[in-house]
Design a protein around this motif. Structure first.
Motif, mmCIF file in Angstrom:
data_model
loop_
_atom_site.group_PDB
_atom_site.id
_atom_site.type_symbol
_atom_site.label_atom_id
_atom_site.label_comp_id
_atom_site.label_asym_id
_atom_site.label_seq_id
_atom_site.Cartn_x
_atom_site.Cartn_y
_atom_site.Cartn_z
ATOM 1 N N ARG A 3 0.833 -1.210 0.000
ATOM 2 C CA ARG A 3 0.000 0.000 0.000
ATOM 3 C C ARG A 3 0.867 1.259 0.000
ATOM 4 N N VAL A 4 1.891 1.279 0.820
ATOM 5 C CA VAL A 4 2.798 2.427 0.858
ATOM 6 C C VAL A 4 3.458 2.602 -0.504
ATOM 7 N N TRP A 5 3.897 1.503 -1.096
ATOM 8 C CA TRP A 5 4.566 1.535 -2.394
ATOM 9 C C TRP A 5 3.656 2.144 -3.457
ATOM 10 N N GLU A 6 2.416 1.722 -3.490
ATOM 11 C CA GLU A 6 1.478 2.234 -4.487
ATOM 12 C C GLU A 6 1.232 3.729 -4.318
ATOM 13 N N TYR A 7 1.312 4.225 -3.110
ATOM 14 C CA TYR A 7 1.077 5.632 -2.831
ATOM 15 C C TYR A 7 2.282 6.503 -3.199
ATOM 16 N N GLY A 8 3.448 5.880 -3.314
ATOM 17 C CA GLY A 8 4.664 6.633 -3.601
ATOM 18 C C GLY A 8 4.737 7.126 -5.036
ATOM 19 N N ARG A 9 5.507 8.176 -5.229
ATOM 20 C CA ARG A 9 5.745 8.766 -6.548
ATOM 21 C C ARG A 9 7.053 8.199 -7.106
ATOM 22 N N PRO A 10 7.014 7.610 -8.319
ATOM 23 C CA PRO A 10 8.255 7.076 -8.886
ATOM 24 C C PRO A 10 9.312 8.165 -9.069
ATOM 25 N N ALA A 11 10.527 7.857 -8.674
ATOM 26 C CA ALA A 11 11.651 8.770 -8.911
ATOM 27 C C ALA A 11 11.887 8.853 -10.408
ATOM 28 N N ASP A 12 12.203 10.047 -10.884
ATOM 29 C CA ASP A 12 12.422 10.217 -12.321
ATOM 30 C C ASP A 12 13.535 11.233 -12.581
ATOM 31 N N ALA A 13 13.655 11.659 -13.818
ATOM 32 C CA ALA A 13 14.740 12.575 -14.201
ATOM 33 C C ALA A 13 14.673 13.896 -13.435
ATOM 34 N N SER A 14 13.477 14.333 -13.055
ATOM 35 C CA SER A 14 13.379 15.583 -12.296
ATOM 36 C C SER A 14 14.002 15.459 -10.901
ATOM 37 N N ASP A 15 14.180 14.230 -10.453
ATOM 38 C CA ASP A 15 14.828 13.949 -9.160
ATOM 39 C C ASP A 15 16.317 13.634 -9.339
ATOM 40 N N GLY A 16 16.784 13.695 -10.597
ATOM 41 C CA GLY A 16 18.177 13.384 -10.883
ATOM 42 C C GLY A 16 18.444 11.916 -11.137
ATOM 43 N N PHE A 17 17.376 11.132 -11.340
ATOM 44 C CA PHE A 17 17.521 9.704 -11.621
ATOM 45 C C PHE A 17 17.481 9.467 -13.118
ATOM 46 N N PRO A 18 18.096 8.376 -13.588
ATOM 47 C CA PRO A 18 18.038 8.065 -15.014
ATOM 48 C C PRO A 18 16.576 7.906 -15.468
ATOM 49 N N GLY A 19 16.307 8.334 -16.680
ATOM 50 C CA GLY A 19 14.942 8.253 -17.215
ATOM 51 C C GLY A 19 14.536 6.875 -17.603
#
Length: 135
Positions: free
Chosen positions: A119-135
């Protein structure tokens, strides 16, 4: 992406969660402490995810809230799985309750915390390029 081998959920350093974490701690007016702690973890994760052989096996999500617990799930869907639970205390330096669950011994609570992670996982926002992570 197929189901990643490693899923990591962290509080979102850009939101209100670091302030919430500070308010729950023994240093209620020092949210920068939590932002700094997150920065180190995020830097290490970014470096890890730069490796092509790892990138598709790891997923990071950011939570807009502070969970009441920390979880480490090791092979949770297998018979020999283990879940380590760390129940966070409120404004206490006396330590947190920490325990380990096994499916054969702690069936109900094992399933409960496994479902909580999902449930916590589903609520989370995926890290992406705006966070400095690879796209």
């Amino acid at each position: 992406m197929t189901d990643p081998a490693l899923r990591i959920a962290l509080i979102d350093p850009s939101g209100t969660a670091p302030g919430e974490a500070a308010r729950r701690s023994t240093i209620p007016h020092r949210r920068e402490v939590y932002r700094n702690r997150l920065r180190t973890s995020i830097d290490l994760l970014r470096e890890l995810l730069e490796k092509p052989e790892v990138r598709d096996r790891v997923e990071v999500r950011f939570l807009p809230f502070v969970p009441a617990f920390g979880l480490v799930l090791l092979d949770p869907r297998r018979p020999g799985g283990i879940i380590h639970v760390d129940v966070y205390s409120h404004s206490s330096a006396s330590g947190d309750a920490v325990f380990t669950l096994r499916p054969d011994r702690d069936g109900h609570w094992y399933q409960h915390f496994q479902a909580e992670f999902d449930r916590v996982w589903e609520y989370g926002r995926p890290a992406d390029a705006s966070d400095g992570f690879p796209g």
